[in-house]
Scaffold this active site. Sequence first.
Site, short mmCIF file in Angstrom:
data_model
loop_
_atom_site.label_atom_id
_atom_site.label_comp_id
_atom_site.label_asym_id
_atom_site.label_seq_id
_atom_site.Cartn_x
_atom_site.Cartn_y
_atom_site.Cartn_z
N HIS A 78 -16.54 -21.39 -10.60
CA HIS A 78 -16.10 -21.42 -9.21
C HIS A 78 -16.97 -22.29 -8.31
O HIS A 78 -16.61 -22.52 -7.15
CB HIS A 78 -16.05 -20.00 -8.63
N HIS A 93 -18.23 -24.79 -3.42
CA HIS A 93 -17.87 -23.41 -3.77
C HIS A 93 -16.35 -23.29 -3.64
O HIS A 93 -15.83 -23.16 -2.54
CB HIS A 93 -18.58 -22.44 -2.82
#
Length: 170
Positions: A78, A93
């Site tokens: 992620h 992110h």
Amino acid sequence: MGLFDIFKKKKADDTAKATTELKGIVSPTNGELLEITAVPDEVFSQKMMGDGFAIKSNDGLVVSPVSGNVEMVFDTKHAIGLKTADGIEVLIHMGIDTVNLKGEGFEIFVKAGDKVKAGDKLAKMDLPFIIENAKSDITPVIFTNLKEEQSIKVSTGSVSAKEENRIEII
């Protein structure tokens, strides 16, 4: 502050590593370029990890916003950490609360140690899956070690991947 120390409080001397200027920041996706304050997570929107910007992708493809080295790819896929030749650290992110997806919904095209140029393909997000299973698909892009007097200026709105002159360190 190193990318591995992203949750530690910044020290004044850590921010001295970043140079005063970084040229060649490009949009990391097709979609919408947002102020960091639009991220639906206080850690990012209140700049606790550093200043930056956010993107809301319309196709899920994420390219590198800067040239440099891939410092880390989180096991959960992620997030990706980059470091420019000037020592500026960039954390991408992808989505909010996506760590809980344990890698599902992400395809990664780089690994730690790879060199990338601004615009090189980093990842692909499965947007329908992320929208269904995470808090948000908005992606914060954080410059984790800017000097205290530095900030990020963005020209918000619709943007194309690799578009230049929309994001700058001032």
